[in-house]
Design an enzyme around this catalytic site. Structure first.
Site, PDB file in Angstrom:
ATOM      1  N   TYR A  34     -16.556   3.768   2.031  1.00  0.00           N
ATOM      2  CA  TYR A  34     -17.186   2.524   2.476  1.00  0.00           C
ATOM      3  C   TYR A  34     -18.480   2.773   3.243  1.00  0.00           C
ATOM      4  O   TYR A  34     -19.244   1.842   3.481  1.00  0.00           O
ATOM      5  CB  TYR A  34     -16.221   1.702   3.347  1.00  0.00           C
ATOM      6  CG  TYR A  34     -14.949   1.254   2.627  1.00  0.00           C
ATOM      7  CD1 TYR A  34     -14.802   1.428   1.251  1.00  0.00           C
ATOM      8  CD2 TYR A  34     -13.915   0.659   3.316  1.00  0.00           C
ATOM      9  CE1 TYR A  34     -13.650   1.035   0.596  1.00  0.00           C
ATOM     10  CE2 TYR A  34     -12.752   0.251   2.669  1.00  0.00           C
ATOM     11  CZ  TYR A  34     -12.629   0.454   1.312  1.00  0.00           C
ATOM     12  OH  TYR A  34     -11.478   0.063   0.663  1.00  0.00           O
TER      13      TYR A  34
ATOM     14  N   ASP B  60      -2.324  -2.805   3.752  1.00  0.00           N
ATOM     15  CA  ASP B  60      -1.990  -4.155   3.276  1.00  0.00           C
ATOM     16  C   ASP B  60      -0.647  -4.154   2.545  1.00  0.00           C
ATOM     17  O   ASP B  60       0.148  -5.078   2.689  1.00  0.00           O
ATOM     18  CB  ASP B  60      -3.079  -4.684   2.330  1.00  0.00           C
ATOM     19  CG  ASP B  60      -4.143  -5.457   3.103  1.00  0.00           C
ATOM     20  OD1 ASP B  60      -4.158  -5.338   4.352  1.00  0.00           O
ATOM     21  OD2 ASP B  60      -4.955  -6.153   2.480  1.00  0.00           O
TER      22      ASP B  60
ATOM     23  N   LYS C 193      -5.664  12.584  -2.138  1.00  0.00           N
ATOM     24  CA  LYS C 193      -5.651  12.735  -3.604  1.00  0.00           C
ATOM     25  C   LYS C 193      -6.180  14.147  -3.875  1.00  0.00           C
ATOM     26  O   LYS C 193      -7.193  14.350  -4.559  1.00  0.00           O
ATOM     27  CB  LYS C 193      -6.532  11.629  -4.226  1.00  0.00           C
ATOM     28  CG  LYS C 193      -6.467  11.529  -5.722  1.00  0.00           C
ATOM     29  CD  LYS C 193      -5.152  10.962  -6.248  1.00  0.00           C
ATOM     30  CE  LYS C 193      -5.131  10.949  -7.770  1.00  0.00           C
ATOM     31  NZ  LYS C 193      -3.792  10.713  -8.323  1.00  0.00           N
TER      32      LYS C 193
ATOM     33  N   ASP D 167      -6.990   1.285   3.683  1.00  0.00           N
ATOM     34  CA  ASP D 167      -7.237  -0.143   3.490  1.00  0.00           C
ATOM     35  C   ASP D 167      -6.168  -0.725   2.569  1.00  0.00           C
ATOM     36  O   ASP D 167      -5.536  -1.749   2.853  1.00  0.00           O
ATOM     37  CB  ASP D 167      -8.644  -0.280   2.855  1.00  0.00           C
ATOM     38  CG  ASP D 167      -9.110  -1.713   2.775  1.00  0.00           C
ATOM     39  OD1 ASP D 167      -8.444  -2.594   3.353  1.00  0.00           O
ATOM     40  OD2 ASP D 167     -10.150  -1.957   2.131  1.00  0.00           O
TER      41      ASP D 167
ATOM     42  N   ASP E  18      -1.092   7.937  -4.868  1.00  0.00           N
ATOM     43  CA  ASP E  18      -0.381   7.130  -5.873  1.00  0.00           C
ATOM     44  C   ASP E  18       1.121   7.181  -5.637  1.00  0.00           C
ATOM     45  O   ASP E  18       1.823   6.169  -5.738  1.00  0.00           O
ATOM     46  CB  ASP E  18      -0.756   7.568  -7.309  1.00  0.00           C
ATOM     47  CG  ASP E  18      -0.873   9.077  -7.463  1.00  0.00           C
ATOM     48  OD1 ASP E  18      -0.844   9.790  -6.438  1.00  0.00           O
ATOM     49  OD2 ASP E  18      -0.986   9.555  -8.604  1.00  0.00           O
TER      50      ASP E  18
END
Ligand code: NAD
Length: 360
Positions: free
Chosen positions: A146, A255, A195, A251, A227
């Protein structure tokens, strides 16, 4: 102990939920012999109404002088509020992003806890939710994808977009240290999510977190691919204590973790810098649809205040007392409208604040 707390009521339901949280904090101070000095700080729409801008230099200075800041929430209804006629950098949310930056808040903490009393709201199968869960997602907030260089170019008539994901080892180290410190106040377990089978930034993340782990032999570190973590959160959430991860993965996973609790009015959050300072606020927004009706659930803000007691002031006993008060009130069957279920007693925002303060 004297606690200097900056207090940002904010917009929408913010002033109501902060008022009730102060009631609980004041009771904690009375019971445990502390003194609280609050400094009111304007941010977001409330600041636009008075100063014409969502954040002033004075507000930043006031926040910096505090030991910690307690915040309600910021923002209004984008379709009807005049705040959203202003250019984007003058709108309420711009103030929030700017204060986070000014305070150097790089670690975002979001606990996701399933209260047995609210297990009915959990969207997971009963055989999974029965075990309960109590995890904390620690997300890096100021680096990664980001904040990396980005551009869109046209090559051979095709638009091509590039975003870059960059971390240096110091950025990884400082948040890993926070995660291990916080795990020591919980169940001494960190799952670092990356990852690393694909990304160089993740391989560095794994390397640095493993190095930091050597300084914390009492904390168990494991690594998990993002994942797999997304699957494990719905398959076996009870396995997690602290989940440490970079900005974009955090992020998404935070959620997901919030959703599996099923109760938005219950979810606290904190953003920390490299001192004991933190900004504590509920995970939900300013809920303009229910503002001023005395029906908002103040518990997410009250639980954010308990994180403040624990992480900024090291007042673990007082934080436990707040969390136990929440448990007691739920066990006794009191609910605000958002978490109401058959056979329970519905109370308003003020009523819930009174009950929580009485149970301290
Ligand atoms: P929201 O979280 O404010 O509301 C979503 C839904 O949940 C609404 O139906 C609301 O009534 C309900 N809800 C939220 N908190 C509740 C509580 N404590 N008790 C009972 N019900 C509750 O999200 P939104 O509607 O998308 O956003 C409203 C405003 O909040 C926007 O201006 C948005 O930008 C802002 N916002 C601010 C923050 C923040 O301050 N950090 C975070 C998210 C959204």
């Amino acid at each position: 102990m004297v606690l200097h707390i900056g207090c940002i009521p904010g917009d929408g339901i913010g002033p109501e939920i902060v008022r009730e949280t102060r009631k609980v904090l004041d009771r904690v101070a009375e019971k445990y012999g502390h003194e609280i000095a609050y400094t009111e700080i304007l941010l977001g729409g409330a600041s636009i109404d008075v100063h014409g801008v969502p954040l002033t230099q004075e507000a930043i200075e006031a926040a910096k002088k505090s030991d910690a800041v307690l915040m309600g929430s910021i923002g209004g209804d984008a379709a009807t509020s005049p705040w959203y006629q202003l250019p984007p950098d003058k709108r309420p949310e711009a103030g929030l992003l700017a204060i986070r930056k000014a305070l150097g808040l790089f670690a975002n903490l979001r606990p996701a806890l399933l209260y047995q009393e609210l297990a009915g709201a959990c969207p997971l199968k009963e055989e999974i939710s029965r075990a309960g869960f109590d995890m904390l997602i620690m997300r890096e907030l100021t680096g990664g994808l980001y904040f990396g260089e980005r551009r869109t170019t046209v090559e051979n008539g095709l638009r091509t977009a590039v975003d870059t994901l960059t971390y240096n080892e110091e950025e990884i180290r400082r948040i890993a240290v926070k995660a291990f410190d916080i795990a020591r106040k919980r169940r001494n377990k960190v799952t670092s999510v990356d990852k690393a089978n694909v990304l160089d930034s993740s391989r560095l993340w794994r390397d640095v977190t493993s190095q930091v782990a050597q300084e914390y032999p009492d904390v168990e570190l494991s690594h998990m691919l993002v994942d797999n973590c997304a699957m494990q959160l719905v398959k076996d959430p009870a396995q997690f204590d602290v989940i440490l991860t970079e900005n974009m993965f955090g992020d998404i996973l935070s959620d997901e973790a919030s959703m599996v609790t099923g109760s938005i009015g219950m979810l606290a959050s904190a953003s920390l810098n490299d001192t004991k300072f933190g900004l504590y606020e509920p995970s939900h927004g300013s809920a303009p649809d229910i503002a001023g009706k005395d029906i908002a659930n103040p518990i997410a803000t009250v639980l954010s205040a308990s994180m403040m007691l624990r992480y900024s002031f090291d007042l673990d006993r007082e934080a436990d007392a707040v969390e136990e008060a929440v448990q007691k009130v739920l066990r006794e069957g009191y609910r605000t409208g958002d978490i109401m279920s058959a056979g329970c007693v519905q109370v308003g925002c003020t009523g819930m604040g009174d009950l929580l303060a009485e149970r301290i």
